[in-house]
Scaffold this motif. Structure first.
Motif, PDB file in Angstrom:
ATOM      1  N   CYS A 166      -2.153  -1.986   6.583  1.00 15.62           N
ATOM      2  CA  CYS A 166      -1.842  -2.363   5.202  1.00 15.62           C
ATOM      3  C   CYS A 166      -1.431  -3.828   5.139  1.00 15.62           C
ATOM      4  N   ARG A 167      -0.574  -4.255   6.046  1.00 20.08           N
ATOM      5  CA  ARG A 167      -0.137  -5.655   6.072  1.00 20.08           C
ATOM      6  C   ARG A 167      -1.306  -6.598   6.352  1.00 20.08           C
ATOM      7  N   GLN A 168      -2.158  -6.238   7.297  1.00 22.23           N
ATOM      8  CA  GLN A 168      -3.298  -7.097   7.633  1.00 22.23           C
ATOM      9  C   GLN A 168      -4.257  -7.237   6.464  1.00 22.23           C
ATOM     10  N   GLU A 186       7.106  -3.437   0.319  1.00 22.15           N
ATOM     11  CA  GLU A 186       7.710  -2.156  -0.091  1.00 22.15           C
ATOM     12  C   GLU A 186       6.639  -1.098  -0.307  1.00 22.15           C
ATOM     13  N   CYS A 187       5.587  -1.482  -0.992  1.00 26.87           N
ATOM     14  CA  CYS A 187       4.493  -0.555  -1.275  1.00 26.87           C
ATOM     15  C   CYS A 187       3.873  -0.036   0.024  1.00 26.87           C
ATOM     16  N   CYS A 188       3.594  -0.942   0.961  1.00 20.45           N
ATOM     17  CA  CYS A 188       3.020  -0.538   2.251  1.00 20.45           C
ATOM     18  C   CYS A 188       3.960   0.394   3.005  1.00 20.45           C
ATOM     19  N   GLU A 189       5.247   0.079   3.004  1.00 19.51           N
ATOM     20  CA  GLU A 189       6.214   0.893   3.744  1.00 19.51           C
ATOM     21  C   GLU A 189       6.314   2.313   3.196  1.00 19.51           C
ATOM     22  N   VAL A 190       6.238   2.457   1.888  1.00 23.39           N
ATOM     23  CA  VAL A 190       6.373   3.790   1.282  1.00 23.39           C
ATOM     24  C   VAL A 190       5.076   4.591   1.390  1.00 23.39           C
ATOM     25  N   HIS A 191       3.938   3.987   1.078  1.00 23.95           N
ATOM     26  CA  HIS A 191       2.691   4.753   0.982  1.00 23.95           C
ATOM     27  C   HIS A 191       1.807   4.705   2.222  1.00 23.95           C
ATOM     28  N   TYR A 192       2.026   3.737   3.098  1.00 22.90           N
ATOM     29  CA  TYR A 192       1.167   3.616   4.277  1.00 22.90           C
ATOM     30  C   TYR A 192       1.983   3.438   5.548  1.00 22.90           C
ATOM     31  N   ARG A 193       3.146   4.049   5.593  1.00 22.25           N
ATOM     32  CA  ARG A 193       4.017   3.946   6.759  1.00 22.25           C
ATOM     33  C   ARG A 193       3.283   4.356   8.033  1.00 22.25           C
ATOM     34  N   TRP A 194       2.414   5.327   7.942  1.00 22.21           N
ATOM     35  CA  TRP A 194       1.634   5.818   9.077  1.00 22.21           C
ATOM     36  C   TRP A 194       0.627   4.787   9.573  1.00 22.21           C
ATOM     37  N   TYR A 237       1.009  -1.745  -6.300  1.00 20.02           N
ATOM     38  CA  TYR A 237       0.819  -0.298  -6.248  1.00 20.02           C
ATOM     39  C   TYR A 237      -0.229   0.042  -5.187  1.00 20.02           C
ATOM     40  N   PRO A 238      -0.191   1.276  -4.658  1.00 15.90           N
ATOM     41  CA  PRO A 238      -1.140   1.665  -3.611  1.00 15.90           C
ATOM     42  C   PRO A 238      -2.537   1.868  -4.191  1.00 15.90           C
ATOM     43  N   ASP A 239      -3.534   1.447  -3.437  1.00 13.58           N
ATOM     44  CA  ASP A 239      -4.931   1.656  -3.820  1.00 13.58           C
ATOM     45  C   ASP A 239      -5.452   2.841  -3.011  1.00 13.58           C
ATOM     46  N   SER A 247     -11.324   5.333  -2.275  1.00  9.23           N
ATOM     47  CA  SER A 247     -12.219   5.249  -1.115  1.00  9.23           C
ATOM     48  C   SER A 247     -11.483   5.146   0.216  1.00  9.23           C
ATOM     49  N   GLY A 248     -10.345   5.799   0.334  1.00 10.80           N
ATOM     50  CA  GLY A 248      -9.616   5.789   1.596  1.00 10.80           C
ATOM     51  C   GLY A 248      -8.995   4.453   1.953  1.00 10.80           C
ATOM     52  N   ASN A 249      -8.812   3.576   0.972  1.00  5.88           N
ATOM     53  CA  ASN A 249      -8.200   2.280   1.239  1.00  5.88           C
ATOM     54  C   ASN A 249      -6.775   2.450   1.757  1.00  5.88           C
ATOM     55  N   THR A 250      -6.334   1.494   2.539  1.00  7.53           N
ATOM     56  CA  THR A 250      -4.969   1.463   3.055  1.00  7.53           C
ATOM     57  C   THR A 250      -4.388   0.109   2.690  1.00  7.53           C
ATOM     58  N   VAL A 251      -4.230  -0.120   1.401  1.00  4.05           N
ATOM     59  CA  VAL A 251      -3.745  -1.422   0.951  1.00  4.05           C
ATOM     60  C   VAL A 251      -3.027  -1.269  -0.384  1.00  4.05           C
ATOM     61  N   CYS A 252      -2.131  -2.192  -0.655  1.00 11.08           N
ATOM     62  CA  CYS A 252      -1.464  -2.251  -1.949  1.00 11.08           C
ATOM     63  C   CYS A 252      -2.038  -3.434  -2.717  1.00 11.08           C
ATOM     64  N   ILE A 253      -2.175  -3.275  -4.008  1.00  7.67           N
ATOM     65  CA  ILE A 253      -2.773  -4.332  -4.822  1.00  7.67           C
ATOM     66  C   ILE A 253      -1.858  -4.717  -5.977  1.00  7.67           C
TER      67      ILE A 253
END
Length: 93
Positions: free
Chosen positions: A67-69, A54-62, A20-22, A25-31
Motif C-alpha cells: 500500500c505504501r509503495q 492511516e488508511c493503509c494501516e487500517v485497511h491493508y495492514r496485512w 479512502y481505500p480503493d 479490482s483487488g487494489n491495495t491502495v488508498c486514494i
C-alpha cells in the motif's frame, strides 16, 4: 467529518480532504479524490482518513508495504506549460 475539498490561502496542489481505500479490482491502495463510494461517505469513521498512512494501516495492514509503495508510484497530475493546450496531464495514463 466534512467531505469538502481542502482549501488553502497559499498556492498548492489541490488535494481532497480525505483518503479512502480503493477496493476495486483487488487494489491495495488508498486514494484521495472526490469519488469515494456513497457507503464510505455514510460511514466516514470506518473509511475516510486524514492521511494515506492511516488508511493503509487500517485497511491493508496485512500488506502495508505494498500500500505504501503504491502511494509512491501513483501517477501525478501536473499543469501543462503549453499555453495553447492548457489544462493538466498525467503521463501514467
Amino acid at each position: 467529518r466534512s467531505l469538502k475539498p481542502s482549501v488553502s490561502l497559499r498556492p498548492s496542489l489541490f488535494m481532497y480532504e480525505f483518503w479512502y481505500p480503493d477496493f476495486s479490482s483487488g487494489n491495495t491502495v488508498c486514494i484521495n479524490n472526490d469519488d469515494a463510494p456513497q457507503y464510505m461517505k455514510e460511514n466516514p469513521n470506518d473509511y475516510l482518513f486524514d492521511t494515506a498512512e492511516e488508511c493503509c494501516e487500517v485497511h491493508y495492514r496485512w500488506n502495508l508495504q505494498v500500500c505504501r509503495q503504491k502511494l509512491l508510484v501513483r501517477p501525478q497530475w501536473y499543469p501543462l506549460l503549453d499555453r495553447h493546450k492548457g489544462g493538466c496531464a498525467n503521463d501514467g495514463q
